[in-house]
Each structure stands twice: as C-alpha cells, then as structure tokens.
Motif scaffolding. Structure first.
Motif, mmCIF file in Angstrom:
data_model
loop_
_atom_site.group_PDB
_atom_site.id
_atom_site.type_symbol
_atom_site.label_atom_id
_atom_site.label_comp_id
_atom_site.label_asym_id
_atom_site.label_seq_id
_atom_site.Cartn_x
_atom_site.Cartn_y
_atom_site.Cartn_z
ATOM 1 N N VAL A 41 0.852 -1.190 0.000
ATOM 2 C CA VAL A 41 0.000 0.000 0.000
ATOM 3 C C VAL A 41 0.884 1.233 0.000
ATOM 4 C CG1 VAL A 41 -1.747 1.299 1.264
ATOM 5 C CG2 VAL A 41 -1.896 -1.190 1.140
ATOM 6 N N GLN A 42 1.792 1.316 0.977
ATOM 7 C CA GLN A 42 2.814 2.352 0.991
ATOM 8 C C GLN A 42 4.167 1.708 0.712
ATOM 9 O OE1 GLN A 42 2.742 5.476 3.964
ATOM 10 N NE2 GLN A 42 0.783 4.748 4.768
ATOM 11 N N GLY A 43 5.118 2.538 0.296
ATOM 12 C CA GLY A 43 6.438 2.010 -0.027
ATOM 13 C C GLY A 43 7.117 1.419 1.199
ATOM 14 N N PRO A 44 7.644 0.199 1.100
ATOM 15 C CA PRO A 44 8.320 -0.424 2.239
ATOM 16 C C PRO A 44 9.706 0.178 2.464
ATOM 17 C CG PRO A 44 8.468 -1.841 0.311
ATOM 18 C CD PRO A 44 7.582 -0.686 -0.078
ATOM 19 N N ASP A 45 10.215 -0.011 3.649
ATOM 20 C CA ASP A 45 11.582 0.393 3.964
ATOM 21 C C ASP A 45 12.528 -0.394 3.066
ATOM 22 O OD1 ASP A 45 14.075 0.871 5.021
ATOM 23 O OD2 ASP A 45 13.547 0.350 7.081
ATOM 24 N N PRO A 46 13.384 0.280 2.294
ATOM 25 C CA PRO A 46 14.300 -0.458 1.401
ATOM 26 C C PRO A 46 15.159 -1.478 2.142
ATOM 27 C CG PRO A 46 14.277 1.871 0.830
ATOM 28 C CD PRO A 46 13.500 1.744 2.104
ATOM 29 N N ALA A 47 15.500 -1.189 3.404
ATOM 30 C CA ALA A 47 16.332 -2.119 4.167
ATOM 31 C C ALA A 47 15.632 -3.458 4.370
ATOM 32 C CB ALA A 47 16.693 -1.511 5.523
ATOM 33 N N ALA A 80 14.420 9.997 -1.687
ATOM 34 C CA ALA A 80 15.565 9.196 -1.256
ATOM 35 C C ALA A 80 15.217 7.714 -1.243
ATOM 36 C CB ALA A 80 16.039 9.643 0.125
ATOM 37 N N ARG A 81 13.995 7.401 -0.891
ATOM 38 C CA ARG A 81 13.562 6.007 -0.875
ATOM 39 C C ARG A 81 13.476 5.455 -2.292
ATOM 40 N NH1 ARG A 81 8.337 5.020 2.654
ATOM 41 N NH2 ARG A 81 7.296 5.768 0.776
ATOM 42 N N VAL A 82 13.032 6.295 -3.233
ATOM 43 C CA VAL A 82 12.988 5.880 -4.631
ATOM 44 C C VAL A 82 14.396 5.562 -5.122
ATOM 45 C CG1 VAL A 82 12.448 6.617 -6.986
ATOM 46 C CG2 VAL A 82 10.872 7.165 -5.115
ATOM 47 N N ASP A 83 15.358 6.417 -4.769
ATOM 48 C CA ASP A 83 16.747 6.159 -5.153
ATOM 49 C C ASP A 83 17.242 4.841 -4.572
ATOM 50 O OD1 ASP A 83 16.856 8.553 -6.551
ATOM 51 O OD2 ASP A 83 17.703 9.680 -4.863
ATOM 52 N N GLU A 120 12.323 -2.607 -9.941
ATOM 53 C CA GLU A 120 11.581 -1.788 -10.902
ATOM 54 C C GLU A 120 10.358 -1.273 -10.161
ATOM 55 O OE1 GLU A 120 9.962 -2.206 -15.493
ATOM 56 O OE2 GLU A 120 11.640 -3.424 -14.770
ATOM 57 N N ALA A 121 10.472 -0.058 -9.615
ATOM 58 C CA ALA A 121 9.433 0.500 -8.754
ATOM 59 C C ALA A 121 8.335 1.141 -9.588
ATOM 60 C CB ALA A 121 10.039 1.527 -7.800
ATOM 61 N N MET A 122 7.085 0.819 -9.261
ATOM 62 C CA MET A 122 5.910 1.339 -9.962
ATOM 63 C C MET A 122 5.060 2.136 -8.967
ATOM 64 S SD MET A 122 6.070 -0.236 -13.032
ATOM 65 C CE MET A 122 6.863 -1.694 -13.755
ATOM 66 N N ALA A 123 4.947 3.440 -9.187
ATOM 67 C CA ALA A 123 4.179 4.309 -8.293
ATOM 68 C C ALA A 123 2.742 4.390 -8.778
ATOM 69 C CB ALA A 123 4.796 5.695 -8.244
ATOM 70 N N MET A 124 1.844 3.761 -8.058
ATOM 71 C CA MET A 124 0.455 3.694 -8.511
ATOM 72 C C MET A 124 -0.248 5.047 -8.467
ATOM 73 S SD MET A 124 -0.268 0.667 -9.604
ATOM 74 C CE MET A 124 -2.054 0.573 -9.547
ATOM 75 N N GLU A 125 0.240 5.993 -7.650
ATOM 76 C CA GLU A 125 -0.394 7.310 -7.634
ATOM 77 C C GLU A 125 -0.036 8.144 -8.859
ATOM 78 O OE1 GLU A 125 2.566 7.621 -4.229
ATOM 79 O OE2 GLU A 125 2.199 6.155 -5.808
ATOM 80 N N PHE A 126 0.910 7.661 -9.683
ATOM 81 C CA PHE A 126 1.248 8.333 -10.941
ATOM 82 C C PHE A 126 0.403 7.807 -12.105
ATOM 83 C CE2 PHE A 126 5.816 10.197 -10.451
ATOM 84 C CZ PHE A 126 5.346 11.047 -9.464
ATOM 85 N N MET A 127 -0.579 6.957 -11.795
ATOM 86 C CA MET A 127 -1.440 6.405 -12.843
ATOM 87 C C MET A 127 -2.099 7.548 -13.618
ATOM 88 S SD MET A 127 -2.374 3.466 -14.102
ATOM 89 C CE MET A 127 -1.853 2.393 -12.750
ATOM 90 N N PRO A 128 -1.983 7.563 -14.948
ATOM 91 C CA PRO A 128 -2.604 8.649 -15.711
ATOM 92 C C PRO A 128 -4.117 8.562 -15.653
ATOM 93 C CG PRO A 128 -1.764 6.953 -17.192
ATOM 94 C CD PRO A 128 -1.289 6.593 -15.820
ATOM 95 N N ARG A 129 -4.757 9.710 -15.659
ATOM 96 C CA ARG A 129 -6.228 9.725 -15.614
ATOM 97 C C ARG A 129 -6.770 9.670 -17.032
ATOM 98 N NH1 ARG A 129 -8.278 12.989 -10.212
ATOM 99 N NH2 ARG A 129 -7.629 11.295 -8.838
ATOM 100 N N ILE A 130 -6.720 8.445 -17.564
ATOM 101 C CA ILE A 130 -7.253 8.158 -18.890
ATOM 102 C C ILE A 130 -8.282 7.052 -18.739
ATOM 103 C CG2 ILE A 130 -5.175 8.919 -20.117
ATOM 104 C CD1 ILE A 130 -4.295 5.998 -20.291
ATOM 105 N N THR A 131 -9.110 6.881 -19.741
ATOM 106 C CA THR A 131 -10.234 5.948 -19.631
ATOM 107 C C THR A 131 -9.796 4.535 -19.282
ATOM 108 O OG1 THR A 131 -11.519 7.269 -21.188
ATOM 109 C CG2 THR A 131 -12.207 4.989 -20.843
ATOM 110 N N TRP A 166 9.447 -6.292 -9.615
ATOM 111 C CA TRP A 166 8.563 -5.129 -9.597
ATOM 112 C C TRP A 166 8.117 -4.849 -8.163
ATOM 113 C CZ3 TRP A 166 4.446 -5.166 -14.088
ATOM 114 C CH2 TRP A 166 5.112 -5.195 -15.335
ATOM 115 N N LEU A 167 8.133 -3.579 -7.783
ATOM 116 C CA LEU A 167 7.544 -3.129 -6.531
ATOM 117 C C LEU A 167 6.378 -2.227 -6.899
ATOM 118 C CD1 LEU A 167 7.431 -2.712 -3.462
ATOM 119 C CD2 LEU A 167 9.118 -0.881 -3.730
ATOM 120 N N VAL A 168 5.173 -2.684 -6.613
ATOM 121 C CA VAL A 168 3.960 -1.984 -7.038
ATOM 122 C C VAL A 168 3.226 -1.511 -5.794
ATOM 123 C CG1 VAL A 168 1.837 -2.153 -8.382
ATOM 124 C CG2 VAL A 168 3.842 -3.495 -9.059
ATOM 125 N N ALA A 169 3.137 -0.186 -5.606
ATOM 126 C CA ALA A 169 2.544 0.368 -4.387
ATOM 127 C C ALA A 169 2.337 1.868 -4.574
ATOM 128 C CB ALA A 169 3.459 0.103 -3.185
#
Length: 376
Positions: free
Chosen positions: A73-79, A101-104, A112-123, A89-92
């Motif tokens: 749901v939220q990004g986990p601690d990289p450690a 810094a966590r993305v780095d 391969e991190a996938m940020a679900m809140e960046f989902m485009p608002r398309i149909t 893939w990390l999907v969250a």
C-alpha cells in the motif's frame, strides 16, 4: 511468477495490498502468491483467509525471497527488501515526490518501482487509479468525522418542541473526495454548497443537489490542469476567491477542504482570520493536512480547537475504513497487473512507450527513469 504481499510498516497504516478475492484471481492467472503473516489483520482479513484463497503465508524473508512482484500500500523500507530479485517489480503507493531518497534506494536495490499514484487519468486506467478509489472513501469518512465532532444534528427536524435547522456544510475542492463528501452530506440531510477552481465542476455540484459558490468574470476561472487535476490560479483569481469564500465561510457550520496539487504543497484555502469568523461549535475537516494543509492551524494527526472551532486533521483517512479501502486498493493493483498479463510468459509485460507504463515506472536497471521525477 511469484507475487509477494507485504505487511505494511508505516505507523497507523491499516490497509493491505491484496485481499482473498484478488489472491484467487492471481492464482487463476497462474501465479503463486505469498502473503506476509499478519498483513491483513488490521483490515479484518486473517491469515487463514489468505491460505484458503491459495496463498502461502510466512515471514517477510520467505515472502520476499525470489518474488517477481511485490505488492504494498505504501512504499516499504528499502532495508527490509535486502536480497530481492534483480528486476523485481515493486507496485505500491510510493509517494515519489515526498520520498525521493527512498525511490533512489529502490533503484540501488535493482527493483523496478511502480508508483500507482502516478497512474494517468485516462479511460483505460480508471479501474487502476488508487487515488480515485481511496479519495472516494476519504470524502465519505470526512463527513462522518465532521458529524462526530459537530455537536448538533445534520438534517432539519420538525418536532413538537420546535424545529432543528439543517447543518450548513461547505466543500472546498470538488474532485473525487469532494464529490463524495457532497453526496454523503446530502444523504445526511445537510444544506450543502461547494466550490472549486475548475469551472467544469459547477455542473457536477448542481447534479448532486448542492449550491455552487464560484468567482465569476475573473481571469483563470478554468483552473484545469493536466489529467483533470486543479492547477495553480492567478493572483487576481485568488484575491476574488478569498473575498467570496470569506463571506460564505462565516455562515457555515462545517467546512471540508480537499484541495491538492500533485507534487506541490497543498494550497492554503482557509486563513486564521476566516477560521475566527466561524461560529463556536463549527467544524473544519482538512483532508489535505498531510500535504501541508488547506487550513491555517490544522495539525496532522490531531483535532485542535481554535476559538471554539474544531479543526480535524486526521492522517491517512482512507485507512480508517481499512476493510473497504483494502478491497478497492487490491482491485486497483490486480486490474493494473492483469491488464498487461501475457499468457505465454505467465507474467505482466509493460512495453516501453505505453502511456501507463511510462507514467508509473520510477526505476529500472539501477536508475531513476521517470520523467516527472527527473524534471522535478
């Protein structure tokens, strides 16, 4: 193809990224699913329910080991992800701007991190949009929180002892959360009004039976940014809006603010002077409090009282409806992965140049590759 479902580590996070319904669907696609023990407890999903749906339940190390896709749901601690499979893939929801810094660190792990809140608002991405599904619940819960703090009834009541007037409720920001707040407040019998910087929302407000409060004949009224989000307004518009809103707020019993601008602090909608103009016993709910707040004086994670006005600043509002929020979030993730599932390879394939993939992919090959982050 192994899919791992992680137990959330963030304080107060009660949601989980998969529910038995989506576990069964992933198994139906041919994947194996491993769920971290206790991941769903706070969302009313016991480990046994995951096991019955076909998942293996274990500790984090065993769940993460050799996983091809990790769901959160939220990004986990990289450690906590040390030793993950290269290219997994990390999907969250990864909060890319707030947790750069966590993305780095995810890039350094080879994920391969996938940020679900960046989902485009398309149909075609509507069923994958976590912001919409979670904001819908947040708007509903905001009205219930307001009702809990408000010391009077919402609907008009005619009794032998006299009439109780309907509460006057004002919604500022008519996105998904605002629209649900309007609808919920109307169901409870409040007299509802609403405003937004986007002119197109006036019709939506009217369709829900609320009164639109809009600045007229001022440059910048359209207010429509990319993807349907609000954009920053002109100084002329801000001044006119402040004058209109000030006179309206003073007459309201409850105000709910929902305004957010992606990648930027939340716009300030209500000043201390406007709070002071409200009657004692009034309530303000700031749904943008974690992004800096729409309301001067709001405190993240607290309900504060200023001059007799209660300002509600709960964190992570959707998580306070954990069972429903988890079910919707889990379906968003399944809809995303299943839309790109390749039957021949038994895994999702997200080709370069795909509008959705390019929008949500943050890291690949040890590098940050997302255009929005690189230009920030």
């Amino acid at each position: 193809m192994k899919i791992a479902v992680l137990k959330e580590q963030a304080p107060g996070e009660r949601r989980v990224a998969a529910v038995p319904e989506t576990v069964k669907k992933f198994v139906g696609l041919g994947a194996t699913v491993a769920v971290e023990a206790g991941a769903g407890i706070a969302a009313s999903v016991p480990d046994q329910s995951y096991a019955e749906a076909g998942a293996a339940v274990g500790d984090r190390a065993s769940v993460v080991a050799n996983a091809d896709i990790l769901l959160g749901v939220q990004g986990p601690d990289p450690a906590s992800l040390a030793g993950i499979k290269q290219g997994a893939w990390l999907v969250a929801g990864l909060n890319p701007f707030g947790e750069r810094a966590r993305v780095d660190a995810y890039a350094a792990l080879g994920a391969e991190a996938m940020a679900m809140e960046f989902m485009p608002r398309i149909t075609r991405a509507q069923s994958m949009d976590i912001l919409s599904s979670q904001s819908n619940l947040a708007g509903y819960k905001a009205v219930l929180d307001a009702a809990a703090e408000y010391g009077r009834a919402f609907p008009m009541m005619m009794t032998a002892a006299g009439t109780v007037s309907a509460a006057r409720l004002f919604v500022m920001g008519v996105g998904v959360a605002g629209l649900q707040a309007i609808a919920t407040a109307r169901r409870l019998g409040a007299q509802v009004s609403a405003t937004d910087v986007r002119a197109a929302t006036k019709e939506q407000i009217l369709s829900l039976g609320a009164k639109p409060i809009f600045v007229e004949n001022v440059a910048g009224i359209e207010g429509e940014g990319s993807g349907g989000y609000a954009t920053e307004m002109s100084d002329e518009y801000k001044a006119a809006q402040a004058e209109l809103v000030s006179s309206h707020i003073a007459k309201q019993d409850i105000v709910i603010t929902t305004a957010l601008i992606p990648g930027r602090p939340a716009p300030r909608l209500i000043s201390a002077a406007q709070v002071a103009s409200m009657k004692p016993g009034s309530v303000i709910v700031d749904l943008a409090v974690e992004a800096g707040g729409n309301v001067e004086g709001a405190v993240a994670g607290e309900v504060v009282e200023v001059g007799g006005v209660r300002i509600v600043g709960h964190r992570n509002v959707a998580s306070r409806l954990a069972a429903d929020a988890s079910a919707l979030f889990a379906r968003n993730l399944f809809n995303f992965l299943s839309a790109f599932w390749d039957k021949d390879s038994g895994r999702p394939v997200l080709a370069d140049g795909d509008e959705i993939g390019d929008a949500v992919r943050l890291t690949r090959g040890g590098q940050v590759v997302n255009a929005r982050l690189l230009s920030a």
